[in-house]
Design a protein around this motif. Sequence first.
Motif, PDB file in Angstrom:
ATOM      1  N   THR A 212      -5.460  23.435  84.528  1.00 17.85           N
ATOM      2  CA  THR A 212      -4.537  22.420  85.046  1.00 17.85           C
ATOM      3  C   THR A 212      -4.300  21.301  84.036  1.00 17.85           C
ATOM      4  OG1 THR A 212      -6.434  21.531  86.304  1.00 17.85           O
ATOM      5  CG2 THR A 212      -4.825  22.829  87.517  1.00 17.85           C
ATOM      6  N   CYS A 213      -3.532  21.668  82.992  1.00 19.01           N
ATOM      7  CA  CYS A 213      -3.247  20.703  81.928  1.00 19.01           C
ATOM      8  C   CYS A 213      -2.219  19.670  82.358  1.00 19.01           C
ATOM      9  CB  CYS A 213      -2.770  21.435  80.675  1.00 19.01           C
ATOM     10  SG  CYS A 213      -1.182  22.268  80.878  1.00 19.01           S
ATOM     11  N   GLY A 214      -1.563  19.880  83.511  1.00 22.01           N
ATOM     12  CA  GLY A 214      -0.597  18.908  84.010  1.00 22.01           C
ATOM     13  C   GLY A 214       0.817  19.178  83.563  1.00 22.01           C
ATOM     14  N   SER A 215       1.008  20.076  82.618  1.00 18.61           N
ATOM     15  CA  SER A 215       2.351  20.421  82.138  1.00 18.61           C
ATOM     16  C   SER A 215       2.338  21.898  81.770  1.00 18.61           C
ATOM     17  CB  SER A 215       2.740  19.558  80.938  1.00 18.61           C
ATOM     18  OG  SER A 215       4.046  19.844  80.507  1.00 18.61           O
ATOM     19  N   CYS A 216       2.564  22.760  82.746  1.00 15.45           N
ATOM     20  CA  CYS A 216       2.374  24.201  82.547  1.00 15.45           C
ATOM     21  C   CYS A 216       3.327  24.740  81.486  1.00 15.45           C
ATOM     22  CB  CYS A 216       2.590  24.935  83.864  1.00 15.45           C
ATOM     23  SG  CYS A 216       2.115  26.674  83.754  1.00 15.45           S
TER      24      CYS A 216
ATOM     25  N   SER B 268      -1.154  15.214  76.598  1.00 13.90           N
ATOM     26  CA  SER B 268      -1.958  13.998  76.559  1.00 13.90           C
ATOM     27  C   SER B 268      -3.179  14.139  77.467  1.00 13.90           C
ATOM     28  CB  SER B 268      -1.116  12.800  77.001  1.00 13.90           C
ATOM     29  OG  SER B 268      -1.927  11.659  77.205  1.00 13.90           O
ATOM     30  N   ALA B 269      -4.282  13.571  77.029  1.00 12.00           N
ATOM     31  CA  ALA B 269      -5.498  13.618  77.842  1.00 12.00           C
ATOM     32  C   ALA B 269      -5.289  12.958  79.200  1.00 12.00           C
ATOM     33  CB  ALA B 269      -6.644  12.935  77.094  1.00 12.00           C
ATOM     34  N   ASP B 270      -4.424  11.951  79.249  1.00  6.66           N
ATOM     35  CA  ASP B 270      -4.168  11.244  80.510  1.00  6.66           C
ATOM     36  C   ASP B 270      -3.420  12.104  81.514  1.00  6.66           C
ATOM     37  OD1 ASP B 270      -5.388   9.035  79.423  1.00  6.66           O
ATOM     38  OD2 ASP B 270      -3.506   8.128  78.744  1.00  6.66           O
ATOM     39  N   ASP B 271      -2.719  13.129  81.037  1.00  4.39           N
ATOM     40  CA  ASP B 271      -1.925  13.974  81.929  1.00  4.39           C
ATOM     41  C   ASP B 271      -2.692  15.175  82.450  1.00  4.39           C
ATOM     42  OD1 ASP B 271       0.278  12.349  81.630  1.00  4.39           O
ATOM     43  OD2 ASP B 271       1.056  13.461  79.909  1.00  4.39           O
ATOM     44  N   ARG B 272      -3.865  15.412  81.914  1.00  5.41           N
ATOM     45  CA  ARG B 272      -4.620  16.597  82.304  1.00  5.41           C
ATOM     46  C   ARG B 272      -5.225  16.450  83.711  1.00  5.41           C
ATOM     47  NH1 ARG B 272      -5.582  20.415  78.601  1.00  5.41           N
ATOM     48  NH2 ARG B 272      -4.897  19.994  76.470  1.00  5.41           N
ATOM     49  N   HIS B 273      -5.585  17.589  84.261  1.00  6.51           N
ATOM     50  CA  HIS B 273      -6.279  17.666  85.544  1.00  6.51           C
ATOM     51  C   HIS B 273      -5.461  17.048  86.678  1.00  6.51           C
ATOM     52  CE1 HIS B 273      -9.459  19.174  83.127  1.00  6.51           C
ATOM     53  NE2 HIS B 273      -9.660  18.028  82.522  1.00  6.51           N
ATOM     54  N   ARG B 274      -4.208  17.437  86.681  1.00  7.29           N
ATOM     55  CA  ARG B 274      -3.329  17.142  87.809  1.00  7.29           C
ATOM     56  C   ARG B 274      -2.364  18.307  87.949  1.00  7.29           C
ATOM     57  NH1 ARG B 274       1.672  15.619  86.098  1.00  7.29           N
ATOM     58  NH2 ARG B 274       1.883  14.830  83.965  1.00  7.29           N
ATOM     59  N   SER B 275      -1.721  18.425  89.071  1.00  8.65           N
ATOM     60  CA  SER B 275      -0.808  19.539  89.300  1.00  8.65           C
ATOM     61  C   SER B 275       0.428  19.417  88.415  1.00  8.65           C
ATOM     62  CB  SER B 275      -0.386  19.581  90.769  1.00  8.65           C
ATOM     63  OG  SER B 275       0.605  20.568  90.967  1.00  8.65           O
ATOM     64  N   SER B 276       0.871  20.551  87.903  1.00  2.00           N
ATOM     65  CA  SER B 276       2.093  20.580  87.093  1.00  2.00           C
ATOM     66  C   SER B 276       3.330  20.841  87.937  1.00  2.00           C
ATOM     67  CB  SER B 276       1.985  21.673  86.024  1.00  2.00           C
ATOM     68  OG  SER B 276       1.953  22.958  86.622  1.00  2.00           O
ATOM     69  N   TRP B 277       3.144  21.235  89.183  1.00  4.49           N
ATOM     70  CA  TRP B 277       4.283  21.663  89.998  1.00  4.49           C
ATOM     71  C   TRP B 277       5.305  20.551  90.254  1.00  4.49           C
ATOM     72  CZ3 TRP B 277       0.619  24.532  93.891  1.00  4.49           C
ATOM     73  CH2 TRP B 277       0.203  25.742  93.289  1.00  4.49           C
ATOM     74  N   PRO B 278       4.896  19.341  90.675  1.00  5.33           N
ATOM     75  CA  PRO B 278       5.915  18.300  90.893  1.00  5.33           C
ATOM     76  C   PRO B 278       6.703  17.995  89.633  1.00  5.33           C
ATOM     77  CG  PRO B 278       3.841  17.681  91.921  1.00  5.33           C
ATOM     78  CD  PRO B 278       3.548  18.877  91.078  1.00  5.33           C
ATOM     79  N   GLN B 279       6.023  17.902  88.516  1.00  7.71           N
ATOM     80  CA  GLN B 279       6.706  17.585  87.254  1.00  7.71           C
ATOM     81  C   GLN B 279       7.735  18.659  86.910  1.00  7.71           C
ATOM     82  OE1 GLN B 279       4.595  18.210  83.556  1.00  7.71           O
ATOM     83  NE2 GLN B 279       5.411  16.331  82.671  1.00  7.71           N
ATOM     84  N   TRP B 280       7.391  19.915  87.166  1.00  4.52           N
ATOM     85  CA  TRP B 280       8.312  20.998  86.837  1.00  4.52           C
ATOM     86  C   TRP B 280       9.636  20.838  87.600  1.00  4.52           C
ATOM     87  CZ3 TRP B 280       9.273  24.803  83.556  1.00  4.52           C
ATOM     88  CH2 TRP B 280      10.189  25.804  83.931  1.00  4.52           C
TER      89      TRP B 280
END
Length: 410
Positions: free
Chosen positions: A320-324, A388-400
Amino acid sequence: MLHFSGKDRERSDLLNQLGLMKARGLKQLLLLTGDRLPGHCPGQAPVRYLESVPALQIVRESCPDWLLDAALNPFKYLEEEAEAQYLKARKKQRAGADFFTLQLGYDAARHLEAQQWMHAQPHSTPMLACVMRLTAQRAAALQSVPGIVITDSMRQMLDSETRLSQDDADTRSLKRLALQILGLQWMGYAGIHLSGVHTLEELLLLEQHLTALRERVSSLDAWHSEWRASWQLPGGPEVCFTPDIDVRALGRPGARATDSEHRRYRRLATVHRLFFQRGSLLSRAFGWLVTRRIWKTTIGGAALHAAERAIKRPLVGCDTCGSCRLQDTVYVCPETCPKGLANGPCGGTYLNRCEFGDRECIHSVKYRLAKSADRLPMLAQTLIPCISADDRHRSSWPQWFEADASKPED
């Protein structure tokens, strides 16, 4: 030429480095992903590397007039790892590399292959070759360095040479260095990166040997004969510069995805098309669901992150890098690379094995899949940004689904 290695570094570290260089009037930089960070074990806490492709983009954007160097390792002997190196080199050109410096190596066939590859590109980029005065002692040390190929037969010849006469071995090593430099010039290299010569006396002797060789060697064919002879002792076995594998298989274009790899690719491509290709009914419904305000709360965001991780980690090894980036990596997750590399391999692979030695390089798998699915151009053209380390460990789905609808699709 300063070097910047991406080992355990972030975008902010690179920008800080650029600030320090600007303050000193420095405008030349070699961008490297970097070899294995000491103490980095894949089974422990992950270490992420700022890979060279996005690093080149960052520097080119910040410093458009700088002279930027990138690395290329052509000393690869299976199709997947060799072609993956060249595909990534094309990305480095697109990202802003002004020239390339090759890994240290002694296989003239691979030096020539790299030049032929470059000449076949739409825009040719100058290349330098790393050369080193190779002694028996240095060969022993280099044999364990990732990305450098020192074969057993090379070491045996150097050891035999040293046992016969240390003085003669020193002379022959310097002559071989001069001969290699001359050969690289005949091949069309723009210059060399010289190491292993530490005194003025050695440098002057090297120049003398070069002058003598230029008078005697008048063609690349003549040079090849001289090069082979320089690695031959009377009555000794022939030296081989390639790894100890079936030489008949070297360079044979036969790499294909296995049936299981291809089935897995098709399944994941189908899931992506149904749920994430904007415009489909299921995609619109899923996009509406994951962009609700509830997922922007702390509890909701944590729940969505946990759900994505629970689904994708067993399937692709997701962290879960936050930006799949799966759609750009033929559904091979970059997070399964110990260095977290998305744009292509580092230079440390050996016969398709990862530098860490515990797995096949994921970029060899990517190459096979892309070749079988007719998607090789993507591996050369799509520049994948760093995470970015700050973006990791969150879902990438909303951003997509909140991203610009003009984002390229499969």
